[in-house]
Design a protein around this motif. Structure first.
Motif, PDB file in Angstrom:
ATOM      1  N   PHE A 377       0.838  -1.191   0.000  1.00 17.60           N
ATOM      2  CA  PHE A 377       0.000   0.000   0.000  1.00 17.60           C
ATOM      3  C   PHE A 377       0.881   1.251   0.000  1.00 17.60           C
ATOM      4  CE2 PHE A 377      -2.283  -3.400   2.148  1.00 17.60           C
ATOM      5  CZ  PHE A 377      -3.483  -3.409   1.465  1.00 17.60           C
ATOM      6  N   SER A 378       0.373   2.309  -0.577  1.00 17.09           N
ATOM      7  CA  SER A 378       1.115   3.574  -0.571  1.00 17.09           C
ATOM      8  C   SER A 378       1.326   4.004   0.870  1.00 17.09           C
ATOM      9  CB  SER A 378       0.341   4.649  -1.340  1.00 17.09           C
ATOM     10  OG  SER A 378       0.191   4.280  -2.690  1.00 17.09           O
ATOM     11  N   GLY A 379       2.568   4.212   1.237  1.00 10.41           N
ATOM     12  CA  GLY A 379       2.891   4.566   2.611  1.00 10.41           C
ATOM     13  C   GLY A 379       4.315   4.167   2.922  1.00 10.41           C
ATOM     14  N   THR A 380       4.610   3.988   4.193  1.00  9.64           N
ATOM     15  CA  THR A 380       5.960   3.664   4.626  1.00  9.64           C
ATOM     16  C   THR A 380       6.127   2.161   4.820  1.00  9.64           C
ATOM     17  OG1 THR A 380       5.407   3.850   6.975  1.00  9.64           O
ATOM     18  CG2 THR A 380       6.049   5.878   5.818  1.00  9.64           C
ATOM     19  N   ILE A 381       7.403   1.760   5.004  1.00 10.67           N
ATOM     20  CA  ILE A 381       7.686   0.362   5.312  1.00 10.67           C
ATOM     21  C   ILE A 381       7.000  -0.028   6.620  1.00 10.67           C
ATOM     22  CG2 ILE A 381       9.514  -1.247   5.963  1.00 10.67           C
ATOM     23  CD1 ILE A 381      11.352   0.189   4.021  1.00 10.67           C
ATOM     24  N   ARG A 382       7.068   0.864   7.620  1.00  8.37           N
ATOM     25  CA  ARG A 382       6.431   0.598   8.912  1.00  8.37           C
ATOM     26  C   ARG A 382       4.940   0.329   8.737  1.00  8.37           C
ATOM     27  NH1 ARG A 382       7.619   4.887  10.917  1.00  8.37           N
ATOM     28  NH2 ARG A 382       9.347   4.367  12.348  1.00  8.37           N
ATOM     29  N   GLU A 383       4.263   1.188   7.985  1.00  4.80           N
ATOM     30  CA  GLU A 383       2.817   1.042   7.799  1.00  4.80           C
ATOM     31  C   GLU A 383       2.475  -0.233   7.056  1.00  4.80           C
ATOM     32  OE1 GLU A 383       1.836   5.846   7.596  1.00  4.80           O
ATOM     33  OE2 GLU A 383       2.156   4.681   5.758  1.00  4.80           O
ATOM     34  N   ASN A 384       3.307  -0.636   6.093  1.00  2.00           N
ATOM     35  CA  ASN A 384       3.021  -1.843   5.334  1.00  2.00           C
ATOM     36  C   ASN A 384       3.246  -3.111   6.141  1.00  2.00           C
ATOM     37  OD1 ASN A 384       2.355  -1.738   2.222  1.00  2.00           O
ATOM     38  ND2 ASN A 384       3.557   0.095   2.696  1.00  2.00           N
ATOM     39  N   ILE A 385       4.165  -3.076   7.083  1.00  2.00           N
ATOM     40  CA  ILE A 385       4.385  -4.258   7.922  1.00  2.00           C
ATOM     41  C   ILE A 385       3.311  -4.362   9.001  1.00  2.00           C
ATOM     42  CG2 ILE A 385       5.957  -5.316   9.592  1.00  2.00           C
ATOM     43  CD1 ILE A 385       8.286  -4.219   7.970  1.00  2.00           C
ATOM     44  N   ALA A 386       2.922  -3.225   9.561  1.00  4.75           N
ATOM     45  CA  ALA A 386       1.954  -3.221  10.663  1.00  4.75           C
ATOM     46  C   ALA A 386       0.516  -3.080  10.194  1.00  4.75           C
ATOM     47  CB  ALA A 386       2.280  -2.082  11.633  1.00  4.75           C
TER      48      ALA A 386
END
Length: 533
Positions: A377-386
């Motif tokens: 998803f468009s966003g950060t690595i943190r957001e995609n993992i969590a």
């Protein structure tokens, strides 16, 4: 003069209030409808999205354009209708008091004017349907080509694609010509019939004046009261295009909102939330999975069985590998286990519970899926993992541990210190390689701490080096979990406790690698073809 100034001020305040209220109500309606539409779409079963009418472009169009078109009925249109109703009612009452004979004649002409406008509205609605279908077809074709623009360029299909696109537009344009002519004719009729009605009223009013039944003043009052109302009706139907779009939009939105999911039927139910915790508490560490005489065909292909009387048992902590040719039913098993669909016959049991009897949201919390195309998803690595942790805050140490388990910690640590986990991945993860996206998906799965892990050809699209890294990460995350693997590369499933060979939706062989090799059957042939022995 003071009287007219006062009337002007009162009129300004009145209509300012009316228009402001209608505009605000329209804006809130549009927002509410968009929210309800999105929620309805998101909880639908996968079968809903398999229908040709529910493509991504079509549903996106409903959420964006249809809600905007529905708002077209607000403001000036509703204000005009409000004015028309008040003017006509007031005019009828005044005319009946002043000149009832002429009032009856004038009132009888009003339905004619309204009917012409209504017919025009219906034809415009049908025309708008055709125009929308043309837009959906052309948008779907354009979206398909834009998404595969590299292939189009490599094959030199630019001119051919433009001709096909023009052809789609031309076909719809030709079919809509008759609707345009009909709508234009009725619009002309709705405008001209007002003057025909006025001529009839003048003739009959002249007869009444000549017979001295009414005075010229009475006839004039009656004429102004009702014919002006009819003229307002004619002007209202200049908004017919907006009204027809709003009607069609309401039909599209109603069709979407009336779709009732069979699987996610408990969405948003408070009782389901209570049941969710009870269900999770029933699951022991590791899940027993059983397919019990499962038969299934996709709603879009009801005449072809994707699974035919399929049965298998996987004990807690074991790994089941599903192999076979394309279309043999491997991914269908994963879809049924995820409850994307429900079996036509038979049952899927988890810890001896029929999964159709479990709360779907609670049940899916026990599962993680890593597929061939890992969705970013468009966003950060943190957001995609969590991204799957909707009920709790996830700390950076937890995310870093998940990255370590997924063998992507070196990549994250190599990023600039200020960015790190806050590094943007781009639209659909286009700033990451295939191997990096897969390892982020594995980290996401690890963070969920699933009891059931589903790996659907998770390494088939990777190069040899990336496959080795991702395979090591998957071996780590499989420990202590029941795992279902779908694979074409047999090197990735040799250590599975159970290997199922599938063909045309049926199980033809099952056992461990050594057991199946000793049978010298279908699995043995497949191994020989891949030179693994």
């Amino acid at each position: 003069m003071g009287l007219y100034v006062a009337i002007a001020g009162a009129t300004f305040i009145f209509w300012m209030g009316v228009e402001t209220t209608l505009a605000y109500a329209t804006q809130k309606l549009s927002q509410r409808v968009r929210q309800m539409g999105f929620q309805t779409i998101m909880i639908q079963d996968m079968a809903f999205f398999d229908e040709p009418a529910n493509t991504t472009n079509a549903l996106s169009n409903v959420l964006s354009n249809s809600t905007d078109d529905l708002a077209g009925m607000g403001g000036p249109v509703m204000g005009g209708i409000f004015t028309f109703i008040l003017t006509i009612l007031g005019g009828i009452i005044l005319s009946l008091v002043v000149c009832w004979k002429l009032a009856l004649l004038c009132t009888a002409t009003i339905p004619i004017v309204v009917a012409c406008g209504w017919l025009r509205l219906q034809i415009l609605n049908a025309f708008d349907t055709k125009v929308r279908q043309s837009g959906i077809d052309s948008a779907a074709y354009a979206g398909e080509l834009i998404g595969s623009v590299c292939t189009v360029a490599s094959l030199g299909l630019e001119e051919y694609s433009m001709r096909q696109y023009d052809s789609i537009l031309a076909q719809r344009s030709a079919k809509s010509l008759q609707s345009i002519l009909s709508a234009s004719s009725l619009y002309a009729a709705s405008q001209s019939v007002v003057y025909l009605c006025a001529a009839l009223v003048f003739w009959y009013g002249g007869q009444l004046i000549a017979d001295r039944e009414y005075s010229t003043f009475q006839v004039y009052v009656c004429f102004v009261s009702l014919i002006s109302g009819s003229q307002i009706a004619g002007s209202i139907f200049t908004f017919a295009p907006d009204a027809s779009k709003a009607m069609h939009a309401s039909q599209e939105l109603d069709k979407v909102m009336q779709a009732k999911p069979k699987i996610n039927h408990a969405f948003g139910n408070a009782e389901a939330e209570t049941e969710k915790h009870d269900i999770q508490a029933q699951h022991p560490k590791g899940c027993r999975i059983e397919f019990e005489d499962v038969t299934f065909s996709y709603p879009s292909r009801p005449d072809r069985l994707a699974l035919n009387n399929f049965s298998i048992i996987v004990e807690p902590g074991q790994t089941l590998a599903l192999i076979g040719q394309t279309g043999s039913g491997k991914s269908t098993c994963v879809s049924l286990l995820e409850r994307f669909y429900e079996p036509d016959l038979g049952r899927v049991l988890v810890d001896r519970h029929d999964i159709t009897e479990l709360d779907v949201n609670a049940y899916r919390q026990t599962i993680s899926l890593v597929s061939q195309e890992s969705i970013m998803f468009s966003g950060t690595i943190r957001e995609n993992i969590a991204v799957g942790q909707v009920e709790r805050e996830v700390s950076d140490p937890e995310i870093m541990e998940a990255c370590r388990q997924a063998s992507i910690i070196n990549f994250v640590q190599s990023l600039p210190i200020r960015e790190g986990l806050s590094t943007l991945v781009g639209t659909s993860g286009n700033m990451l390689s295939g191997g990096q996206k897969q390892r982020i998906a594995i980290a996401r799965a690890f963070l969920r701490k699933p009891k059931i892990l589903l790996l659907d050809e998770a390494t088939s699209a990777l190069d040899t080096e990336s496959e080795a890294i991702v395979q090591a990460a998957m071996d780590t995350i499989r420990r202590g979990r029941t795992t279902i693997m779908v694979a074409h590369r047999l090197s990735t499933i040799r250590n599975a406790e159970i290997i199922c060979v599938m063909e045309n939706g049926m199980l033809i062989e099952s056992g461990s690698h050594h057991e199946l090799m000793s049978l010298r059957g279908k699995y043995w042939e497949m191994v020989g073809m891949q030179n693994l022995h």
